[in-house]
Enzyme design. Structure first.
Site, short mmCIF file in Angstrom:
data_model
loop_
_atom_site.label_atom_id
_atom_site.label_comp_id
_atom_site.label_asym_id
_atom_site.label_seq_id
_atom_site.Cartn_x
_atom_site.Cartn_y
_atom_site.Cartn_z
N SER A 474 0.83 -1.20 0.00
CA SER A 474 0.00 0.00 0.00
C SER A 474 0.87 1.26 0.00
CB SER A 474 -0.95 -0.03 1.20
OG SER A 474 -1.89 1.01 1.12
N ASP A 526 -8.85 -4.62 -6.40
CA ASP A 526 -8.32 -3.72 -5.37
C ASP A 526 -8.50 -2.27 -5.80
OD1 ASP A 526 -6.91 -2.40 -3.43
OD2 ASP A 526 -5.07 -3.54 -3.66
#
Length: 703
Positions: A474, A526
């Site tokens: 991330s 995602d």
């Protein structure tokens, strides 16, 4: 005159006439008490129906109590009690009637066609007036209970007490609801004359420009105040104030050119999800290309998967004890309890560790390393300064730098600093820009590694064949990729594995440059790898378009959307207001869509094609770093909760992530434990297919 010319003339006249009355009708944001609120006139169906249900039960209970005693109460203050119950029945009856009217009217029309809800402000005023007698009767009931209720039947006293408590609870929740939907910028919307044509009111004029400038400044100040309140625990130094200002300008400007309320956005997302699923189901099946197991492309993919699952353990370990306990709810706390307080030798540097040492113990548990393998561990966390650790990975003969992802409010502020920052790199031609917050976080780690001699110390104690590897998840993945670019010149054999990196990270030149040494791993749909300013502007345009086209009331859209998300089924094939429009009319902006705009936005596009000159990109397009390894679920998109998930892996490209896909898994697929679980599934039993490339036959179809 030809038929097409007559059609164009009629359409132009129809459009020009409609623009005269556009400002006369109510916009989606409801205007009452002289200001616009963060709620629309069609948002009162569900709260009104819920309160109506409670009020009807309350009224029935009061009627039963009054009928049981036949209006005769044998206790002190029976006159007051009689007046209270009769008045309560009358007030409840009036409230029930007003709620019935509000629910019925709120269910009429569509999001962009509120004409049938013109009387909603009047109903809201009426309902607000009824709070006054309700407040008086709640006080009367409280006085009776405290003074005269002691000699009465306990059941009667209990019913009155319940009625008084219910009244105060409803009044309290009403006050909280008003605070929640209050829009501090509610009186900053443009107020044009009712019969003013759109062409007359040029926002480039001095008056319009001054008004919009004032409105934008107010919006920025409001968001700065919200951020300061949210981050009141952070030091209000100069760097933090600069971050607040930067984020406020970004957030305030995103929906400032539209008149959408949160429920409009939710309805638009529900419609977009179903539309995307329809297009995905209708597209042709992927072309199957046979490759021998020994093909170089497939061997490269399998090798990268094995490396990825190894390095993902380190990226997950950087999160410390929160992720370890979350992933091991039954055994995690017990395993950590014996290690957290254990004293350790000072063989390496630990900066900003927790007092019990649980974060470091979690890293040891996840990676399986020993204390002596660590060179430097930093848990220091500020805006633009994120935790990382440096270890010796003897299994892969590498010095590994793992960067933590978002785990704190400070990390979230780093994420939201999404402006582009110039990042010139020797040998790279073209525009070199990167995400500002992530770039500064990577520069912070770069200074620590190079200026403080951490990397020199690490390479001095390992054999020469060891190479540098950087990884993260991330926010940590984005910082790892930028850090790899900064260190590439000094360490030519460097490799980077970025798991679920942010989509709005690098300019095209830097993204292409990083393909030689960065591998990005993305799971399913995602959201974060698709999250960038251009993609968000594109999503806003899609919401405006699909909300304007839909001719269903909002409550039906939300109900069907919730059902579809929870239980699946066939996507809703709802008719739209543009079904009967001629081909020529599509070259003009749809009135409903344009009515959602406060002023002409650079993100606005008419219903013409995406190649229309009206469609401009206000932000520089940013891309994922390096080569993209995409992991997808095999089989149907909907499956039972207990069925085994099968995955397939394929090489993709950054252009496949240029649109946001709406899905229930868009957040779950970003979680580090989900990424690690998918990689383990791919590399352990190997019940998966290896696809060499998706650039030609696996493009996502999106709205």
């Amino acid at each position: 005159m030809t038929r097409s010319a007559r059609s164009r003339d009629f359409t132009a006249v129809h459009y020009s006439e409609a623009t005269f009355i556009r400002f006369d009708s109510k916009m989606p944001g409801m205007v009452v008490f002289g200001r616009r609120w963060g709620i629309a006139s069609d948002d009162l169906v569900f709260p009104g129906a819920f309160e109506l249900f409670i009020r009807v039960l309350w009224w029935i209970g009061t009627v039963l109590l009054y009928s049981y005693h036949k209006g005769q109460f044998d206790c002190n203050g029976k006159g007051v009690l009689h007046i209270y119950l009769i008045g309560l029945l009358v007030v409840l009856a009036l409230v029930i009637l007003s709620l019935c009217a509000i629910v019925y009217v709120s269910a009429q029309g569509t999001i962009t066609n509120p004409g049938s809800r013109r009387c909603m402000p009047t109903l809201v005023y009426l309902r607000a007036l009824l709070y006054l007698p309700e407040l008086m009767w709640a006080c009367l009931g409280a006085v009776w209970v405290s003074d005269d209720g002691k000699g009465c039947d306990p059941a009667t006293v209990g019913v009155v007490v319940a009625a008084v408590v219910a009244s105060w609870i409803i009044l309290l929740f009403t006050a909280l609801g008003v605070i929640f939907v209050f829009d501090p910028m509610g009186d900053s919307r443009p107020s044009a004359a009712p019969m003013e044509p759109l062409g007359v009111r040029h926002l480039e004029s001095s008056g319009g420009t001054q008004f919009l400038s004032t409105a934008r400044s107010l919006a920025v100040k409001v968001w700065e105040s919200r951020l300061r309140l949210l981050c009141c625990c952070l030091p209000q130094d100069e760097s933090n104030r600069a971050a607040f200002s930067s984020i406020s300008q970004l957030v305030s400007g995103f929906f400032s050119d539209t008149d959408l309320v949160p429920s409009d956005i939710a309805a638009g997302l529900a419609l977009i999800h179903q539309e995307q699923d329809k297009m995905e189901r209708s597209r042709d099946p992927d072309v199957t290309i046979d490759h021998s197991p020994s093909s170089p492309i497939e061997e490269d993919l399998e090798s990268e998967l094995e490396k990825a699952v190894h390095f993902m353990h380190f990226a997950a370990a950087a999160y410390g004890w929160p992720l370890y306990v979350y992933s091991n709810l039954l055994t995690g706390p017990c395993k950590l309890s014996g290690d957290c307080c254990r004293s350790r030798a000072d063989e390496f540097d630990i900066v900003g560790a927790d007092h019990l040492g649980c974060n470091f113990s979690s890293i040891l548990q996840i990676t399986g390393l020993q204390d002596r393998d660590f060179i430097h561990v930093s848990f220091h966390n500020q805006i633009y300064e994120i935790p990382f650790f440096v270890v010796l990975d003897h299994k892969r003969e590498s010095i590994l730098v793992a960067v933590r992802g978002t785990l704190s409010l400070k990390d979230a502020l780093t994420d939201l600093s999404a402006e582009c920052e110039n990042m010139p790199i020797d040998g790279v031609t073209g525009a070199c820009y990167a995400h500002k917050g992530i770039s500064q976080a990577a520069s912070y780690i770069y200074r620590k590694l190079v200026n403080d001699g951490i990397l020199n110390q690490a390479f001095s104690i390992v054999p020469h064949e060891y190479k540098l590897v950087i990884t993260g998840h991330s926010l940590g993945a984005g910082a790892a990729a930028v850090l790899a670019i900064l260190l590439r010149h000094s360490f030519p054999t460097l490799q980077c594995y970025a798991f679920s990196p942010p989509g709005g990270l690098l300019s095209k030149a830097l993204a292409d440059y990083s393909k030689d040494f960065v591998v990005s791993v993305v799971l399913g749909k995602d959201l974060v790898p698709r999250l960038s300013l251009p993609n968000m502007e594109d999503l806003k345009r899609k919401i405006l378009k699909i909300v304007s086209n839909c001719n269903k009331p909002k409550y039906r859209i939300l109900l069907q959307g919730c059902w579809y998300e929870l239980f699946g089924g066939e996507p809703d094939d709802s008719p739209s207001e543009m079904v009967s429009r001629r081909e020529e009319e599509l070259n003009l902006p749809l009135l409903g869509e344009e009515s959602l705009l406060i002023h002409q936005s650079s993100s606005y596009q008419s219903l013409a094609s995406d190649d229309s000159p009206l469609h401009t990109v206000p932000h520089m397009p940013f891309f994922l770093p390096g080569r993209v390894l995409h992991i997808l679920e095999d089989g149907p998109t909907r499956r039972s909760c207990f069925s085994q998930v099968r995955y397939r892996a394929e090489w993709s490209n950054e252009m496949a992530f240029r649109s946001i896909l709406i899905s229930p898994s868009m957040l779950v697929d970003h979680m580090p434990d989900a990424v690690l679980r998918a990689l383990k599934s791919l590399t352990s039993d190997k019940p998966y297919s290896l696809c060499p490339s998706s650039s030609n036959h696996s493009q996502h179809n999106v709205v």
